[in-house]
Scaffold this motif. Sequence first.
Motif, PDB file in Angstrom:
ATOM      1  N   GLY A 171      -6.996  -2.412  -0.223  1.00 19.40           N
ATOM      2  CA  GLY A 171      -6.338  -1.273  -0.857  1.00 19.40           C
ATOM      3  C   GLY A 171      -7.292  -0.141  -1.176  1.00 19.40           C
ATOM      4  N   ALA A 172      -8.586  -0.336  -0.912  1.00 17.61           N
ATOM      5  CA  ALA A 172      -9.552   0.712  -1.235  1.00 17.61           C
ATOM      6  C   ALA A 172     -10.429   1.074  -0.048  1.00 17.61           C
ATOM      7  CB  ALA A 172     -10.416   0.277  -2.417  1.00 17.61           C
ATOM      8  N   GLY A 202      -7.379   4.679   0.191  1.00 18.12           N
ATOM      9  CA  GLY A 202      -6.397   3.946  -0.600  1.00 18.12           C
ATOM     10  C   GLY A 202      -5.368   4.877  -1.186  1.00 18.12           C
ATOM     11  N   GLU A 203      -4.635   4.344  -2.139  1.00 22.88           N
ATOM     12  CA  GLU A 203      -3.504   5.066  -2.723  1.00 22.88           C
ATOM     13  C   GLU A 203      -3.945   6.398  -3.338  1.00 22.88           C
ATOM     14  OE1 GLU A 203      -1.651   2.809  -5.794  1.00 22.88           O
ATOM     15  OE2 GLU A 203      -0.003   4.235  -6.052  1.00 22.88           O
ATOM     16  N   ARG A 219      -7.843   1.491  -7.809  1.00 14.94           N
ATOM     17  CA  ARG A 219      -7.136   0.892  -6.660  1.00 14.94           C
ATOM     18  C   ARG A 219      -7.337  -0.622  -6.590  1.00 14.94           C
ATOM     19  NH1 ARG A 219      -9.286   5.489  -2.410  1.00 14.94           N
ATOM     20  NH2 ARG A 219      -7.642   7.029  -2.789  1.00 14.94           N
ATOM     21  N   ILE A 220      -8.554  -1.081  -6.868  1.00 18.05           N
ATOM     22  CA  ILE A 220      -8.787  -2.529  -6.694  1.00 18.05           C
ATOM     23  C   ILE A 220      -8.484  -3.331  -7.958  1.00 18.05           C
ATOM     24  CG2 ILE A 220     -10.431  -2.354  -4.783  1.00 18.05           C
ATOM     25  CD1 ILE A 220     -12.698  -2.704  -6.782  1.00 18.05           C
ATOM     26  N   THR A 279      -1.240  -3.722  -4.247  1.00 22.61           N
ATOM     27  CA  THR A 279      -1.569  -3.349  -2.869  1.00 22.61           C
ATOM     28  C   THR A 279      -0.812  -4.232  -1.881  1.00 22.61           C
ATOM     29  OG1 THR A 279      -3.435  -4.874  -2.781  1.00 22.61           O
ATOM     30  CG2 THR A 279      -3.920  -2.611  -3.463  1.00 22.61           C
ATOM     31  N   GLU A 318      -1.610  -5.733   2.067  1.00 25.02           N
ATOM     32  CA  GLU A 318      -2.701  -5.834   3.036  1.00 25.02           C
ATOM     33  C   GLU A 318      -2.248  -6.643   4.253  1.00 25.02           C
ATOM     34  OE1 GLU A 318      -6.074  -4.075   3.709  1.00 25.02           O
ATOM     35  OE2 GLU A 318      -5.558  -4.264   1.586  1.00 25.02           O
ATOM     36  N   SER A 341      -0.525 -10.002   2.617  1.00 25.81           N
ATOM     37  CA  SER A 341      -0.696 -10.392   1.218  1.00 25.81           C
ATOM     38  C   SER A 341      -0.507  -9.168   0.350  1.00 25.81           C
ATOM     39  CB  SER A 341      -2.043 -11.057   0.981  1.00 25.81           C
ATOM     40  OG  SER A 341      -3.097 -10.168   1.221  1.00 25.81           O
ATOM     41  N   ARG A 353      -1.187  -7.821  -3.637  1.00 23.56           N
ATOM     42  CA  ARG A 353      -1.777  -8.043  -4.957  1.00 23.56           C
ATOM     43  C   ARG A 353      -0.842  -7.397  -5.967  1.00 23.56           C
ATOM     44  NH1 ARG A 353      -6.060 -11.809  -4.620  1.00 23.56           N
ATOM     45  NH2 ARG A 353      -6.719 -11.600  -2.447  1.00 23.56           N
TER      46      ARG A 353
END
Lengths: 467, 467
Positions: A229-230, B293-294, B302-303, B308, B310, B336, B338
């Motif tokens: 996500g990053a 990322g977003e 983001r993390i 997220t 993936e 996946s 998160r």
Amino acid sequence: MSNTPDTDNAVRAFADGHRAAFLAELSEWLRIPSVSADPARAEDVRRGARWLRDHLAATGFPVTEIWDTPGAPAVFAEWPSGDPDALTVLVYGHHDVQPADRADGWRTDPFEPVIEDGRLYARGAADDKGQVLFHTLGIRAHLAVTGRSAPAVNLKLLIEGEEESGSPHFPELVRAHAERLGCDTVIVSDTGMWSEDTPTVCTGMRGLVECQIDLHGPGQDIHSGSFGGAVPNPATEAARLAAALHDDDRKVAIPGFYDGVVEPTDHERELFAELPFDEAGWLRTAHSRAALGEAGYSTLERIWARPTAEVNGIAGGYQGPGGKTIVPSAAQLKLSFRLVAGQEVEKVQSAVRDWAAALIPAGIHHEITYWGATRPCLTPLDHPALQSVVRAMGRAFGQKILFTREGGSGPAADLQDILGAPVLFLGISVPSDGWHAPNEKVELGLLMKGAETAAHLWAELAEKGRE
Amino acid sequence: MSNTPDTDNAVRAFADGHRAAFLAELSEWLRIPSVSADPARAEDVRRGARWLRDHLAATGFPVTEIWDTPGAPAVFAEWPSGDPDALTVLVYGHHDVQPADRADGWRTDPFEPVIEDGRLYARGAADDKGQVLFHTLGIRAHLAVTGRSAPAVNLKLLIEGEEESGSPHFPELVRAHAERLGCDTVIVSDTGMWSEDTPTVCTGMRGLVECQIDLHGPGQDIHSGSFGGAVPNPATEAARLAAALHDDDRKVAIPGFYDGVVEPTDHERELFAELPFDEAGWLRTAHSRAALGEAGYSTLERIWARPTAEVNGIAGGYQGPGGKTIVPSAAQLKLSFRLVAGQEVEKVQSAVRDWAAALIPAGIHHEITYWGATRPCLTPLDHPALQSVVRAMGRAFGQKILFTREGGSGPAADLQDILGAPVLFLGISVPSDGWHAPNEKVELGLLMKGAETAAHLWAELAEKGRE
């Protein structure tokens, strides 16, 4: 003697009269297991080439040669018309066959031809020995019925020996002998018709561009919880590229892809629509549950007359059982594009390159690899040589001749490109003939119609085949 | 004696005075190669559990038990406060370790601890034996300095033996013993801090939903020239799904995915921004070339604080060298997600199911398989128990304590879910400690700070830790 019902009957009588001897000759050739893909059969492939050379010499061709390649040899033959203004025609076919093993599901020995219920069963019966050989019966009928001692056109034959192995040396061979192969028209006899009841002429084949796009992200697989996500994910980017191939109307969305595309004419689309197309049956052949393609075109138009983009393979990240929570290091796309007349291989390759570069984000490196592309070929419906084929078939079949195209791509385009001559397709095989499958067969009735068509064709071309 | 600088000095003096003996005990435990993933080490894992039980009994815990599971045993210990109104706290850690082999790049024997330059090198030094054991030194300091004969809180310890094997029996174990494990607060000591210079408290972990989507198109691979562009291609559809996971702002585009998401507060975002984050260095750790990322969130947000999606794996069609012009029969996506606080596992699974069903066209069949999901956990910054941890750390470190979150997902969420108690993280490991890697180490200075923090924590929680 001109193109009259009398001529047609005379040709038919000649073909019928020589049918038994012709089938005996074809069977002799079919007994030679000329499987080009099998190194252990290399001598059989050469033996098959010699058989054909001798048969062409016996038919009357004054020039018959075996042309070696780094692989299997091709057979060349030439029979000048004698008329200095005569059109020159090159017939293309192949003398090698697909592998065949009794254990694959053959009811009879694939290399021991069996005639049953008007069909001849053997490997190569339709693809392509039967279709090569109807030409020699056709030439004999043409000479016998017209009383000529040489064909009405300068006739050349090039029968290659590696078609079933992907024709690896064919372009090189054609280039090396381009002068001797020079012609006004190419006749390819390695295709089929719509069905036994619906005789058709194929007017073109699509071209092909193939590539692989490799995308590289993190230097190794990394933890999706810690990094996902990053940072850019190459599997996601490969998917975004593949998804961006088409818009929601399933048109190819690569800028410039359709530049120059020759649209099928309204007349051609009407003639396609006359074909007795059974979509449910076609879907069964496609092992598919539904049709899906470019909006505004029928299924036949989509596979014959429209360029396409296809994902042949996609791979990236973890593929084993269960899950693995990673951002994968790399991903790969294998794409192929079918081209139609008006599209240029190099322009499509360049459009794909620009499109990918514009979509792939910073942080993902990529390379595109292209290999063996094929140009499209298409003969317009009103082309005089095509009209000659249609008339010749019409006389043999006694029916209206409709039109198809071939969605696939083949070495025919090399002949068009290197020799600069239009490629016409004269094939009498039908979908049920089982090319590459067990129990390959050819319909004897259609084989005779092929010979009759070939007999009419040289006179038709001589008379009206020049552009 | 209350929470004064004198107390802080006394705790520090106690820890320093017992440092040599404590390191000798820790080294004894580290010599037991309790590798839960290696069946040949099963007896060592049990031996390590017995060592811990005996050590806890010697520390003064009146209740010490070994709890068997179908795999490796857990160790449970309990030390009631004696005060009927006392808060109950459960400490979580694990006594098993990752595999380690000298040949993997260890400079010294991984199971023969070596102290060098203020660091202790051994497998399990930081993950997690060192972090479990600072608690016993902390309790002794707490009792010595406060003059109490029992902790200020009802103290429970659950130290599992299968964390490095994915905790396969942990939820079952917690459920079976839920009553005895009942508590007001869970303290997880199996995490880390930002860096040696920047002590931090982790306030939550993300949840996890994993699935595989299988897409089925043609009953077998089919010819892309004959059928491509006219039937749906499962590799294309897998790619379109994967591409549809995110919009152009890299927000997750699954309808309903963000429902209920708890946004990080402005205060938390400001505190995140105070961390000395070096994006170039972080990208090196991520083996990546660029951040992506977003939109609207920093890399840390983001993390840590954003959900997220993936692509962990994608596969379909031909993957060998060169090309194969097919429409593949099937394709597969491994995804996946998160999750952050406010998202429900079942709702996300259902949203993914609806999203996929809406996007996959007629003619492609698909199945979605989910496995082992984990819920997110998050403690708000102003939670009294979290503030107690912050104060305890602040007293030990003499510095402002900042906040982190953990982007990954872990069994801590099971404790939160089954026991219904907030989970707090007290970890003193730093990124350079090399968890799961060769030459794992723990900083001795931080180990002592951990013991001091643990010593302060029970008094802090007893005083102000109740919600």
